[in-house]
Design a protein around this motif. Structure first.
Motif, PDB file in Angstrom:
ATOM      1  N   THR A 149      -3.685  -1.247  -3.945  1.00 52.43           N
ATOM      2  CA  THR A 149      -2.285  -1.596  -3.667  1.00 52.43           C
ATOM      3  C   THR A 149      -1.563  -0.447  -2.959  1.00 52.43           C
ATOM      4  N   SER A 150      -2.333   0.423  -2.295  1.00 48.74           N
ATOM      5  CA  SER A 150      -1.801   1.521  -1.466  1.00 48.74           C
ATOM      6  C   SER A 150      -1.098   2.602  -2.272  1.00 48.74           C
ATOM      7  N   LYS A 151      -1.512   2.794  -3.519  1.00 49.27           N
ATOM      8  CA  LYS A 151      -0.852   3.805  -4.349  1.00 49.27           C
ATOM      9  C   LYS A 151      -1.028   5.227  -3.776  1.00 49.27           C
ATOM     10  N   LEU A 169       0.772   5.800  -0.360  1.00 48.06           N
ATOM     11  CA  LEU A 169       2.215   5.816  -0.634  1.00 48.06           C
ATOM     12  C   LEU A 169       2.625   7.145  -1.274  1.00 48.06           C
ATOM     13  N   LEU A 205       3.702  -1.900  -8.184  1.00 44.84           N
ATOM     14  CA  LEU A 205       3.302  -2.436  -6.882  1.00 44.84           C
ATOM     15  C   LEU A 205       2.536  -3.745  -7.085  1.00 44.84           C
ATOM     16  N   ILE A 245       0.899  -7.464  -5.663  1.00 47.34           N
ATOM     17  CA  ILE A 245       0.232  -7.930  -4.449  1.00 47.34           C
ATOM     18  C   ILE A 245      -0.264  -9.353  -4.647  1.00 47.34           C
ATOM     19  N   ILE A 275       7.755  -4.111  -6.601  1.00 46.55           N
ATOM     20  CA  ILE A 275       7.783  -4.332  -5.161  1.00 46.55           C
ATOM     21  C   ILE A 275       6.516  -5.071  -4.754  1.00 46.55           C
ATOM     22  N   ASP A 276       6.682  -6.141  -3.990  1.00 45.50           N
ATOM     23  CA  ASP A 276       5.530  -6.886  -3.475  1.00 45.50           C
ATOM     24  C   ASP A 276       5.066  -6.204  -2.178  1.00 45.50           C
ATOM     25  N   VAL A 277       3.869  -5.641  -2.222  1.00 51.44           N
ATOM     26  CA  VAL A 277       3.359  -4.891  -1.072  1.00 51.44           C
ATOM     27  C   VAL A 277       2.411  -5.722  -0.210  1.00 51.44           C
ATOM     28  N   LYS A 303       3.584  -5.611   3.535  1.00 53.83           N
ATOM     29  CA  LYS A 303       4.462  -4.508   3.927  1.00 53.83           C
ATOM     30  C   LYS A 303       3.658  -3.314   4.431  1.00 53.83           C
ATOM     31  N   ILE A 317       3.189   0.783   4.910  1.00 53.73           N
ATOM     32  CA  ILE A 317       3.427   1.900   3.992  1.00 53.73           C
ATOM     33  C   ILE A 317       4.859   2.410   4.127  1.00 53.73           C
ATOM     34  N   THR A 353       7.419   0.018   2.500  1.00 55.19           N
ATOM     35  CA  THR A 353       7.380   0.088   1.041  1.00 55.19           C
ATOM     36  C   THR A 353       7.989   1.393   0.542  1.00 55.19           C
TER      37      THR A 353
END
Length: 274
Positions: A155-157, A160, A197, A199, A248-250, A253, A255, A258
């Motif tokens: 989830t792009s943690k 981010l 986050l 998804i 937040i729905d990623v 989106k 980076i 978000t």
């Protein structure tokens, strides 16, 4: 003259002028003459300038100065010329040229270089923090973090965290896996700094399959199966409801998008608490 006396006068700490002075004096062998350098910082008033002039006259010193406030710089120059003291204005001429070329008035704030340095070191500190506490490695980072990101895998943690670190935020991210309980401390810290986050399952499935292919693995592994994904997302909802933090729905989106949303949420929640 057996000794050359130099006075470094600045409306900040004087490091800029001293560095320039050292660069210049290092080019000379001096032939037995000693260099006596005195730094006089925080020259901010006419009275301060008068003190510099008095010392310079008494010791017949050369005055090297960096003064950004036009009125003080002008007064310094006038007094030095009136008392026929040798002097060098390090910043004044370039400030004048830049004002003309940029068609913009300078800030005229002493110590800006050090403010920039401080900003740089804060960024480096935040980047190192993000690396150290990536993927929930050390629960102790939870109390030190400005922002805590929570989410399932992919989830792009991490990207981010790094992006926000460049904005000088100390970010820790915590992966949520059904088989592993999150650190208990996660439920005790201020929820205002936590961001979950979310998804879309189909989007997550596609991302995970692509990741498996990149790793040279079979894309039908349980990691990318619908049942496993729904199980993880259900666990995610359970943990988030307990923390009671923003979500937040990623799914679609970038980076940057978000990250900006995270900053807005964290900033507004802090403001409402103060």
């Amino acid at each position: 003259m057996d000794e050359i006396r130099l006075i470094i006068a600045s409306d900040s700490v004087g490091e800029t002028a001293e560095l320039v002075t050292k660069a210049c004096t290092s080019q000379f062998n001096q032939f037995g003459k000693a260099l006596d350098t005195v730094r006089l910082p925080y020259i901010e008033t006419h009275e301060n300038v008068d003190e510099v002039i008095s010392i310079a006259k008494e010791q017949q010193s050369i005055v090297i100065y960096t003064l950004v406030k036009p009125a003080i710089r002008k007064y310094m120059k006038e007094q030095l010329e009136e008392n026929q003291l040798k002097h060098v204005d390090i910043m004044g001429p370039l400030m004048t040229i830049l004002t003309e070329e940029l068609n913009e008035q300078p800030l005229n704030e002493p110590g800006m270089v050090h403010k920039l340095d401080e900003d740089y070191f804060k960024k480096i500190e935040a980047i190192e923090f993000a690396v150290k506490y990536d993927d929930g490695r050390d629960p102790r980072g939870l109390t030190k973090a400005d922002i805590v990101l929570i989410g399932v895998s992919r989830t792009s943690k991490t990207p981010l965290s790094q992006y926000l670190a460049h904005k000088r935020y100390k970010v820790m991210n915590v992966p949520l896996v059904p088989e592993v309980d999150p650190p208990e401390l996660l439920f005790n810290i201020d929820p205002a700094k936590c961001i979950a986050l979310k998804i879309d399952p189909e989007k997550l499935n596609a991302i995970r399959k692509e990741r498996l292919v990149q790793l040279g693995l079979n894309d039908d592994a349980s990691y990318a199966q619908d049942q496993r994904i729904h199980e993880e997302l259900a666990y995610f909802e359970k943990v988030v409801s307990r923390i009671d933090c923003p979500v937040i729905d990623v799914s679609n989106k970038a980076i940057e998008e978000t990250a900006n949303e995270i900053i807005k949420i964290v900033t507004s929640r802090r403001s409402s608490k103060s």
